[in-house]
Design an enzyme around this catalytic site. Structure first.
Site: not given
Ligand SMILES: NC(=O)c1ccc[n+]([C@@H]2O[C@H](COP(=O)([O-])OP(=O)(O)OC[C@H]3O[C@@H](n4cnc5c(N)ncnc54)[C@H](O)[C@@H]3O)[C@@H](O)[C@H]2O)c1
Length: 415
Positions: A257
């Site tokens: 983030c």
């Molecule tokens: N990790 C955090 O603390 C956090 C906090 C707030 C917001 N976010 C936001 O949330 C979003 C997700 O972050 P995250 O940390 O969960 O990411 P992550 O990489 O842990 O998880 C994302 C998942 O999406 C899957 N994926 C990718 N493309 C795909 C598709 N086309 N179809 C289906 N699945 C697909 C990946 O395989 C992965 O498992 C981002 O935009 C991030 O900025 C993250």
């Protein structure tokens, strides 16, 4: 309700579990077959979701890699990554891929919510047209909203239920549907008038942190010149019960983030001939922090009569924050890279990170490596380590996290 969650990572899996725990049927979809297999076997790969928590869901969470399984859902929530490209511009390819696959199976009456952090306008300008390729019209045939995720991996004092959830729909009815959805798992849902306002509110939250961390990191550099203990200053300022919020200096920002999101807003601002100088400056200071840390390492070794070249440097903690194993954008990676460039012999110990594949490194045994390292650097202060013991067993310790504040020792240097 039947809820679909696309992207079962740090955000999506806890969310899917939260709906299932409330008794809803959840279809959890991920493009990574290893994650689907793990969930199928009842194994969690996210620290905040113990496998035991999956076991009591009574099959209410169905892992799948088939988008067709989403067609029976009342709502579909998209939680895919939104990283930066190599040229540090928004990379919406994951969202575009997910939306394209979803549009092929969408049904009338469904609600689609985007949770991935992104610049204002993404839901309306980028997601909506792809979903409308289904032949359904947003706001009429299906509902569309943005709701930013506020999860903080490793945090236990606030949960999905007790963290207010911001929601902005394309129309009033879209908002109403999204409020109804999140009302199932959150005590408080905060409505805003548009998806754009919801998107920007998330960026404000993260940029607020980035700017304040940059401020305190810059102060740490100044304190070094002034010979003042920055931790003492931060502790003292934090005693003010109003008008001050504590931020700690450190080796730089990491995670998905803070190092990424400000660039999403700068990108959007440029489209409008506007330059977010404040945000860019904070990003620049935070990005440079690992370089400054390496200079501190060089100086500490120098004062001990050693050159970085050939010295054994042990990093304690390489994930981007304490208590988790996430190494994305971790400043430790930059520090390792820079130290190696100077000829340093770098090893690491991290109870949450077994291997750093790109560096060909594995977490080493703590006791043995403390005794042989020329310098031990506390980069990420995992709570499971005893830092007093670390100082006692090492020849020289450099603490970038201030966890040794109550220790006085001749072999200890703090940021
Ligand atoms: N990790 C955090 O603390 C956090 C906090 C707030 C917001 N976010 C936001 O949330 C979003 C997700 O972050 P995250 O940390 O969960 O990411 P992550 O990489 O842990 O998880 C994302 C998942 O999406 C899957 N994926 C990718 N493309 C795909 C598709 N086309 N179809 C289906 N699945 C697909 C990946 O395989 C992965 O498992 C981002 O935009 C991030 O900025 C993250």
């Amino acid at each position: 309700m039947k809820v679909g969650v696309v992207g079962l990572g740090y955000v999506g899996l806890p969310l899917a579990v939260a709906f299932a725990e409330e008794g809803h049927d959840v279809v959890g979809l991920d493009a990574d077959p290893r994650k689907i297999d793990a969930l199928g076997e009842g194994r969690s790969y996210i620290e905040d979701v113990p496998s035991e928590q999956l076991a009591v869901l009574d099959a209410r969470l169905t892992p799948t890699s088939r988008f067709a399984d989403l067609s029976s859902c009342d709502a579909v929530i998209i939680c895919v990554p939104t990283p930066l490209t190599n040229s540090r511009e928004p990379d919406l390819s994951y969202m575009i891929d997910a939306a394209t696959s979803l549009s092929a199976v969408m049904q009338k009456g469904q609600l689609v919510v985007l949770e991935s952090t992104t610049y204002p306008g993404t839901t309306r300008e980028r997601l909506l047209p792809i979903l409308e390729e289904s032949g359904l019209a947003a706001g009429r045939d299906f509902h569309l909203a943005f709701s930013p995720e506020r999860i903080d991996p490793g945090r236990t004092d606030f949960t999905i239920r007790t963290t207010p959830k911001v929601v902005g729909g394309l129309t009033d009815e879209c908002t109403r549907r999204a409020v109804e959805l999140y009302g199932q798992i959150c005590d408080e849902v905060v409505e805003v008038s548009t998806p754009d306002a919801a998107e920007l509110s998330k960026l404000l939250e993260n940029i607020f942190r980035s700017v304040n961390i940059a401020l305190v990191n810059e102060l740490a550099m100044l304190c070094e010149r002034l010979g003042i203990d920055v931790w003492e200053v931060v502790d003292a300022a934090s005693s003010k019960p109003f008008g001050f919020m504590r931020f700690d200096p450190g080796p730089g920002m990491g995670g998905h983030c803070l190092p990424v999101d400000p660039f999403y807003l700068s990108y959007k601002a440029r489209e409008h001939d506007f330059y977010t100088e404040f945000i860019e400056l904070a990003g620049k200071i935070n990005q440079n922090q690992p370089q400054w840390c390496v200079r501190r390492i060089e100086r500490a070794l120098n004062e001990a009569g050693k050159a970085t070249n050939g010295s054994k440097v042990l990093l304690l903690g390489v994930s981007y924050k304490a208590g988790v194993g996430d190494i994305r954008e971790s400043p430790a990676l930059k520090i390792i890279h820079l130290l190696r460039g100077l000829g340093g012999d770098v090893a690491y110990h991290d109870p949450h990170v077994e291997e750093l594949f790109d560096f060909g490194l594995n977490s080493v045994d703590l006791e043995e490596s403390l005794a042989t390292a020329d310098l031990v650097c506390i980069v990420t202060a995992h709570p499971s380590l005893d830092y007093r013991e670390v100082v006692e067993r090492s020849s020289l310790v450099l603490d970038f996290r201030g966890v040794t504040r109550d220790i006085e020792a001749a072999n200890l240097v703090r940021l």
